[in-house]
Design an enzyme around this catalytic site. Structure first.
Site, PDB file in Angstrom:
ATOM      1  N   LYS A 171       4.850   0.843 -16.487  1.00  0.00           N
ATOM      2  CA  LYS A 171       4.537   1.797 -17.551  1.00  0.00           C
ATOM      3  C   LYS A 171       3.467   2.749 -17.060  1.00  0.00           C
ATOM      4  CE  LYS A 171       0.802   1.471 -18.490  1.00  0.00           C
ATOM      5  NZ  LYS A 171      -0.398   1.684 -17.631  1.00  0.00           N
ATOM      6  N   TYR A 256      -0.824   1.497 -24.701  1.00  0.00           N
ATOM      7  CA  TYR A 256      -0.752   0.105 -25.188  1.00  0.00           C
ATOM      8  C   TYR A 256      -0.822   0.056 -26.709  1.00  0.00           C
ATOM      9  CZ  TYR A 256      -1.116  -1.657 -20.438  1.00  0.00           C
ATOM     10  OH  TYR A 256      -0.864  -1.941 -19.121  1.00  0.00           O
TER      11      TYR A 256
HETATM   12  P1  NAD Z   1      -2.919   1.797  -7.215  1.00  0.00           P
HETATM   13  O1  NAD Z   1      -3.549   3.119  -6.945  1.00  0.00           O
HETATM   14  O2  NAD Z   1      -3.774   0.600  -7.035  1.00  0.00           O
HETATM   15  O3  NAD Z   1      -1.634   1.616  -6.300  1.00  0.00           O
HETATM   16  C1  NAD Z   1      -0.694   2.627  -6.113  1.00  0.00           C
HETATM   17  C2  NAD Z   1       0.034   2.394  -4.804  1.00  0.00           C
HETATM   18  O4  NAD Z   1       0.962   3.465  -4.592  1.00  0.00           O
HETATM   19  C3  NAD Z   1      -0.923   2.387  -3.595  1.00  0.00           C
HETATM   20  O5  NAD Z   1      -0.601   1.304  -2.754  1.00  0.00           O
HETATM   21  C4  NAD Z   1      -0.616   3.696  -2.901  1.00  0.00           C
HETATM   22  O6  NAD Z   1      -0.776   3.614  -1.512  1.00  0.00           O
HETATM   23  C5  NAD Z   1       0.846   3.923  -3.263  1.00  0.00           C
HETATM   24  N1  NAD Z   1       1.234   5.325  -3.176  1.00  0.00           N
HETATM   25  C6  NAD Z   1       2.346   5.773  -2.618  1.00  0.00           C
HETATM   26  N2  NAD Z   1       2.398   7.094  -2.669  1.00  0.00           N
HETATM   27  C7  NAD Z   1       1.278   7.522  -3.258  1.00  0.00           C
HETATM   28  C8  NAD Z   1       0.738   8.791  -3.582  1.00  0.00           C
HETATM   29  N3  NAD Z   1       1.403   9.921  -3.297  1.00  0.00           N
HETATM   30  N4  NAD Z   1      -0.450   8.819  -4.198  1.00  0.00           N
HETATM   31  C9  NAD Z   1      -1.105   7.701  -4.520  1.00  0.00           C
HETATM   32  N5  NAD Z   1      -0.657   6.474  -4.225  1.00  0.00           N
HETATM   33  C10 NAD Z   1       0.537   6.387  -3.598  1.00  0.00           C
HETATM   34  O7  NAD Z   1      -2.309   1.875  -8.691  1.00  0.00           O
HETATM   35  P2  NAD Z   1      -1.930   0.679  -9.614  1.00  0.00           P
HETATM   36  O8  NAD Z   1      -3.067   0.403 -10.538  1.00  0.00           O
HETATM   37  O9  NAD Z   1      -1.379  -0.441  -8.835  1.00  0.00           O
HETATM   38  O10 NAD Z   1      -0.788   1.368 -10.543  1.00  0.00           O
HETATM   39  C11 NAD Z   1       0.555   1.461 -10.120  1.00  0.00           C
HETATM   40  C12 NAD Z   1       1.446   1.558 -11.373  1.00  0.00           C
HETATM   41  O11 NAD Z   1       1.277   0.408 -12.163  1.00  0.00           O
HETATM   42  C13 NAD Z   1       1.134   2.735 -12.289  1.00  0.00           C
HETATM   43  O12 NAD Z   1       2.311   3.206 -12.876  1.00  0.00           O
HETATM   44  C14 NAD Z   1       0.255   2.137 -13.365  1.00  0.00           C
HETATM   45  O13 NAD Z   1       0.309   2.805 -14.610  1.00  0.00           O
HETATM   46  C15 NAD Z   1       0.867   0.755 -13.488  1.00  0.00           C
HETATM   47  N6  NAD Z   1      -0.107  -0.245 -13.942  1.00  0.00           N
HETATM   48  C16 NAD Z   1       0.295  -1.106 -14.887  1.00  0.00           C
HETATM   49  C17 NAD Z   1      -0.557  -2.098 -15.325  1.00  0.00           C
HETATM   50  C18 NAD Z   1      -0.087  -3.115 -16.305  1.00  0.00           C
HETATM   51  O14 NAD Z   1      -0.900  -3.856 -16.806  1.00  0.00           O
HETATM   52  N7  NAD Z   1       1.197  -3.206 -16.565  1.00  0.00           N
HETATM   53  C19 NAD Z   1      -1.855  -2.172 -14.810  1.00  0.00           C
HETATM   54  C20 NAD Z   1      -2.234  -1.278 -13.808  1.00  0.00           C
HETATM   55  C21 NAD Z   1      -1.349  -0.306 -13.376  1.00  0.00           C
END
Ligand code: NAD
Length: 426
Positions: A171, A256
């Site tokens: 999401k 949320y």
């Molecule tokens: P994050 O920044 O920690 O990780 C993102 C990953 O994508 C990194 O490994 C990065 O290297 C990669 N990536 C690839 N191409 C990229 C680019 N062009 N720019 C930036 N990063 C790039 O983020 P996250 O917190 O893991 O979030 C990822 C997804 O998960 C998002 O959609 C976020 O909304 C969702 N999320 C959901 C929850 C939940 O509780 N369900 C919690 C956190 C994040």
């Protein structure tokens, strides 16, 4: 061989079958009484079962987990190895019964190699962003879990569907309702399932809140109040870039409250109103908003008031106020630490009680739900349409904030119109 071994040989253990093994190892070897059937348990319907050893006044212990043999579980490729993947998603697979990680997609070969080794994933099942369409040729991969920045979800889902794989997508579903529609159409055309990872709809306390409100035991609901706030750090992260995030606090964490209010009532709002604020001079909020407060009015009369911010100390709470009581869920939107309190009249007293549920990993429940839908060809509880509806509502909320007036929406008569059947019990 150690002289402290008990007086039965290793060979006698190997010779006995799995059921006999328990009996042989535990019983006469020490001259002690043999175990009772109550303690040994039995194999029933493919799982080990123990009878309840506790008295009727106490809660029975939970049955042992009954994971499917690895080869029968749905194999997932995880796309994106950021914080959510490494801190929550991959560890949660250890608690999944029907799913297992079998492949990784990452732009960082060194990180991907290390993570693959940590989780028992073959080096040949590590892909980079240039080549991951090749997953089409790997029958071990049945589903793809997209855990990339929001602005990359659309392309990743289209590629996964193009490879003929089912998709679980984080999401918010995308950056816009237009992208969400494309993703739904692509998955329909490829005849693969699309589920949006609304983990709270699989989390036991949130589910209990929904169940209690809908049961009518506290009368009908009047107000839903949801808060999801956190304090953000440095500017150099994708959440501050519109092209990658789609927006600020609203799509990331305000979502949320929006999704939960819809899931509790089963209704769709007929009117929404929002106010947005970003502090002057904070370069992080040039492209996305820092804070949002919004109201949703549902056809039954329930009003939800939701607040979300990147600039207020962490708080992730939900409260439902009903005719004959209230439900207060602290940490409703957090990964753990949910505390549920219920208030209602008890004669001349106000009875405020805490409800403690069995601890379960909400990510494992969510992933297992997707796996069960794949295995049994079912529609997920939170399919693409659920994500699309949130995007339509977020667009209405931004429109309201821009115009400073409420936005009226078409009435949807059907309950749970965008959801699949209830998830199985955890
Ligand atoms: P994050 O920044 O920690 O990780 C993102 C990953 O994508 C990194 O490994 C990065 O290297 C990669 N990536 C690839 N191409 C990229 C680019 N062009 N720019 C930036 N990063 C790039 O983020 P996250 O917190 O893991 O979030 C990822 C997804 O998960 C998002 O959609 C976020 O909304 C969702 N999320 C959901 C929850 C939940 O509780 N369900 C919690 C956190 C994040």
């Amino acid at each position: 061989m150690s002289s402290t071994l008990p007086p039965f040989s290793r060979r006698s253990l190997i010779k006995t079958g799995s059921v006999g093994l328990l009996t042989a190892a535990a019983g006469p070897a020490f001259g002690a009484p043999g175990p009772s059937p109550l303690d040994v348990g039995r194999v029933e319907g493919g799982r080990v079962t123990f009878d309840n050893w506790r008295g009727a006044a106490d809660r029975p212990s939970s049955p042992p987990p009954a994971p499917l043999p690895p080869g029968q579980r749905v194999g997932f490729a995880i796309v994106g190895l950021g914080r959510l993947s490494l801190e929550q998603v991959l560890p949660a697979f250890a608690e999944c019964r029907q799913a297992r990680p079998v492949a990784l997609v990452s732009g960082s070969p060194e990180k991907a190699r290390l993570v693959a080794a940590q989780h028992g994933i073959k080096p040949s099942s590590v892909y980079d962003y240039g080549s991951w369409d090749r997953i089409a040729e790997d029958p071990e991969i049945q589903a793809v879990y997209v855990v990339l920045p929001n602005g990359l979800h659309r392309d990743a889902v289209l590629r996964a569907a193009g490879a003929g794989k089912h998709v679980l997508c984080e999401k918010p579903m995308a950056n816009s309702s237009a992208e969400a529609r494309e993703m739904i159409a692509a998955c329909e055309a490829a005849r693969v399932k699309l589920m949006i990872a609304y983990r709270c709809q699989y989390e036991p306390y949130n589910r209990e809140t929904i169940r209690r409100v809908r049961s009518g035991e506290l009368g009908s609901a009047r107000f839903i109040e949801a808060t999801n706030t956190q304090v953000m750090g440095p500017a150099d992260q994708w959440r501050f870039k519109r092209a990658l995030a789609g927006g600020g606090a609203l799509p990331d964490i305000g979502l949320y409250g929006l999704n939960t209010a819809r899931a509790i009532t089963g209704e769709e709002p007929v009117e929404v109103f929002a106010r947005i604020f970003s502090p002057d001079g904070d370069a992080r909020y040039r492209e996305v908003e820092e804070s949002v407060s919004f109201m949703l009015r549902f056809p039954s009369g329930v009003i939800a008031t939701c607040s979300s911010s990147y600039g207020a100390h962490e708080s992730k709470d939900l409260r439902v106020r009903l005719e004959r009581g209230w439900i207060d869920l602290e940490n409703a939107f957090a990964y753990e630490g949910q505390q549920m309190r219920l208030g209602r009249r008890d004669g001349k007293a106000e009875n405020i009680g805490m409800l403690r549920l069995e601890q379960q990993n909400q990510f494992a429940l969510e992933i297992d739900h997707m796996a069960a839908c794949v295995r049994e060809n079912r529609i997920p509880r939170t399919p693409g349409q659920e994500g699309l509806q949130d995007h339509l509502l977020m667009e209405a909320l931004y429109e309201s904030a821009r115009g400073g007036t409420p936005v009226t929406l078409d009435r949807v008569a059907e309950r749970d119109a965008t959801r699949g059947p209830e998830p199985e019990q955890g």
